[in-house]
Scaffold this active site. Structure first.
Site, short mmCIF file in Angstrom:
data_model
loop_
_atom_site.label_atom_id
_atom_site.label_comp_id
_atom_site.label_asym_id
_atom_site.label_seq_id
_atom_site.Cartn_x
_atom_site.Cartn_y
_atom_site.Cartn_z
N ASP A 50 41.33 38.21 39.60
CA ASP A 50 40.49 37.86 38.58
C ASP A 50 41.05 36.78 37.70
O ASP A 50 42.58 36.47 38.11
CB ASP A 50 40.42 39.04 37.63
CG ASP A 50 39.71 38.90 36.25
OD1 ASP A 50 38.57 38.27 36.33
OD2 ASP A 50 40.29 39.23 35.24
N ASP B 13 40.83 35.94 33.65
CA ASP B 13 40.97 36.12 32.33
C ASP B 13 41.69 37.48 32.31
O ASP B 13 41.15 38.37 32.65
CB ASP B 13 39.50 35.92 31.43
CG ASP B 13 39.23 34.49 31.21
OD1 ASP B 13 39.80 33.84 30.99
OD2 ASP B 13 38.02 34.43 31.68
#
Length: 222
Positions: free
Chosen positions: A8, A10
């Site tokens: 991922d 953020d």
């Protein structure tokens, strides 16, 4: 046993959560719409427009696109919390690449946003594939993004380790059939309980990772 890694963006590679949480909070405040910490945390790891869709009915006369543009504007203001890298994140990605492990990015952000953030870190070249909100019909917690990432790398989900930080992302990784390591810096442990391993950050991550025993599946460590 593990052939690839998917990350991922953020909260996993870059610590944008303080900025994002303040932007969403400011959006609710500016329209005098009541909110609490649980509502703001609910935006984490999800495509912004999908998350806004859950609340747009509370913003009289506003569309999702209008609210999204306003929130993005807030993130550019000088008084917003600073963004930094998650400790150990870029070092881990670089180490995996140097070891020949295919690495991909699966983010709920747009492709333009992801490329901008990674380019600012000098890390854009580290990823073999990138799957963004622009590439899927359904965002996290739906597994579509992680399934697309595995397909692009040519690996099975069961041979993939996902690095996440949000409950929606953990749910997406597990629904895809991958193992998941979750970062607990911005979320309570109980919200990440579905992950196979919970760590405070990405320093000192061994590869291949050693997960806790899964007795119902194999009776031994994966």
């Amino acid at each position: 046993m593990y052939a690839a890694a998917l990350f991922d963006l953020d909260g996993t590679l870059i610590d944008t959560e303080p900025r994002s949480q303040e932007a969403w909070s400011r959006l609710f405040r500016s329209h005098a719409v009541p909110y609490d910490d649980a509502i703001i945390r609910g935006f984490a790891g999800r495509p912004a427009r999908e998350a806004l869709g859950d609340h747009v009915h509370r913003f009289s006369g506003r569309t999702v696109d209008e609210l999204f543009a306003e929130a993005i504007h807030y993130t550019t203001l000088a008084d917003m919390p600073a963004v930094d890298t998650v400790p150990g994140a870029l070092e881990l990605v670089s180490r995996l690449r140097a070891s020949g492990v295919p690495v991909g990015l699966v983010t709920s952000g747009t492709r333009e946003y992801a490329r901008h953030e990674l380019d600012a870190l000098g890390a854009l070249h580290l990823f073999d594939v990138m799957v963004t909100a622009d590439d899927v019909a359904r965002g996290k917690p739906d597994p579509q993004g992680y399934l697309a990432g595995c397909a692009a790398l040519g690996v099975e989900p069961s041979a993939t380790v996902v690095f996440e930080d949000a409950p929606a992302g953990v749910a997406a990784a597990k629904a895809a059939g991958a193992r998941c390591i979750a970062i607990s810096a911005r979320q309570p442990h109980e919200a990440l309980a579905a992950a196979d391993l919970i760590v405070p950050d990405l320093t000192d991550i061994a590869w291949p990772p050693r997960f806790r025993p899964v007795a119902a599946v194999t009776g031994s460590e994966g």
